[in-house]
Design a protein around this motif. Sequence first.
Motif, PDB file in Angstrom:
ATOM      1  N   LEU A 179       3.051   5.978  -5.599  1.00 55.78           N
ATOM      2  CA  LEU A 179       2.813   6.090  -7.042  1.00 55.78           C
ATOM      3  C   LEU A 179       1.471   6.731  -7.377  1.00 55.78           C
ATOM      4  O   LEU A 179       1.108   6.817  -8.551  1.00 55.78           O
ATOM      5  CB  LEU A 179       2.873   4.694  -7.683  1.00 55.78           C
ATOM      6  N   ARG A 180       0.712   7.127  -6.356  1.00 52.81           N
ATOM      7  CA  ARG A 180      -0.619   7.733  -6.495  1.00 52.81           C
ATOM      8  C   ARG A 180      -1.620   6.781  -7.151  1.00 52.81           C
ATOM      9  O   ARG A 180      -2.528   7.193  -7.860  1.00 52.81           O
ATOM     10  CB  ARG A 180      -0.546   9.056  -7.253  1.00 52.81           C
ATOM     11  N   SER A 181      -1.455   5.504  -6.900  1.00 52.01           N
ATOM     12  CA  SER A 181      -2.355   4.485  -7.428  1.00 52.01           C
ATOM     13  C   SER A 181      -3.373   4.137  -6.329  1.00 52.01           C
ATOM     14  O   SER A 181      -3.269   3.097  -5.675  1.00 52.01           O
ATOM     15  CB  SER A 181      -1.563   3.259  -7.855  1.00 52.01           C
ATOM     16  N   THR A 182      -4.352   5.018  -6.152  1.00 50.92           N
ATOM     17  CA  THR A 182      -5.292   4.852  -5.041  1.00 50.92           C
ATOM     18  C   THR A 182      -6.221   3.667  -5.233  1.00 50.92           C
ATOM     19  O   THR A 182      -6.638   3.043  -4.255  1.00 50.92           O
ATOM     20  CB  THR A 182      -6.124   6.128  -4.852  1.00 50.92           C
ATOM     21  N   GLN A 183      -6.550   3.319  -6.468  1.00 48.23           N
ATOM     22  CA  GLN A 183      -7.433   2.183  -6.707  1.00 48.23           C
ATOM     23  C   GLN A 183      -6.748   0.880  -6.280  1.00 48.23           C
ATOM     24  O   GLN A 183      -7.358   0.035  -5.622  1.00 48.23           O
ATOM     25  CB  GLN A 183      -7.826   2.124  -8.176  1.00 48.23           C
ATOM     26  N   SER A 184      -5.510   0.723  -6.617  1.00 45.71           N
ATOM     27  CA  SER A 184      -4.760  -0.466  -6.208  1.00 45.71           C
ATOM     28  C   SER A 184      -4.600  -0.497  -4.691  1.00 45.71           C
ATOM     29  O   SER A 184      -4.749  -1.556  -4.066  1.00 45.71           O
ATOM     30  CB  SER A 184      -3.385  -0.485  -6.867  1.00 45.71           C
ATOM     31  N   VAL A 187       0.839  -1.200   0.000  1.00 45.33           N
ATOM     32  CA  VAL A 187       0.000   0.000   0.000  1.00 45.33           C
ATOM     33  C   VAL A 187       0.872   1.248   0.000  1.00 45.33           C
ATOM     34  O   VAL A 187       0.584   2.223  -0.704  1.00 45.33           O
ATOM     35  CB  VAL A 187      -0.980  -0.016   1.189  1.00 45.33           C
ATOM     36  N   ARG A 188       1.941   1.238   0.794  1.00 43.53           N
ATOM     37  CA  ARG A 188       2.841   2.407   0.824  1.00 43.53           C
ATOM     38  C   ARG A 188       3.396   2.685  -0.568  1.00 43.53           C
ATOM     39  O   ARG A 188       3.486   3.840  -0.990  1.00 43.53           O
ATOM     40  CB  ARG A 188       3.977   2.196   1.822  1.00 43.53           C
ATOM     41  N   ASP A 189       3.748   1.640  -1.279  1.00 48.26           N
ATOM     42  CA  ASP A 189       4.273   1.816  -2.633  1.00 48.26           C
ATOM     43  C   ASP A 189       3.186   2.344  -3.568  1.00 48.26           C
ATOM     44  O   ASP A 189       3.449   3.218  -4.402  1.00 48.26           O
ATOM     45  CB  ASP A 189       4.850   0.498  -3.149  1.00 48.26           C
TER      46      ASP A 189
END
Length: 177
Positions: free
Chosen positions: A142-147, A136-138
């Motif tokens: 990367l601003r990948s909120t859906q992931s 989640v931190r990664d």
Amino acid sequence: LDQAAIGAGQSSGRILSEAAAPGGSVAAMIVAGQVLAGIFLGSITISWLLGHAYLTATRMTIAPLRHFTNVLTWAIGARIVFFVASVGVAWLLGPPIGGDPTVGRSLSELFYQSWLIVLMRVGVGLVAVGVFVWMVRDCVRLRSTQSATGILYFGSVFAYVGELASQQLLYEWGWPV
């Protein structure tokens, strides 16, 4: 449902207070474990709820999710440190570990008796959730909120299973882990 939860909390407190002498080290360890569990479960729940909000409000700033990811990282770290410290103290104290002083079971006997629950506590509730938090931190970096939201959903299920296993071990052993 709220009344059932209050009743369960009251009966749980009564059972645990009978196992631990008032003001003793066991009671302090139980309180510390319960507080850390509350912070941990609260932080993972608020993180995935906030992540879910990002699915509909895509223009939100990432700062709140980053903050709660940091809180979640601290919380899982604190739970791991508490587990290691609690097992270490129980190992040093030797039998009896909490609960009834007439039982006198060693820590290795308790682990042997409850190996499956210990495995769920450590493997699912601490190690797997720790890996998910790292992922989640990664994703947040990367601003990948859906992931991040998807990972947090699964992480929250694992966290709840791990904390339920911790509660079961507390009832069986009379010592928090």
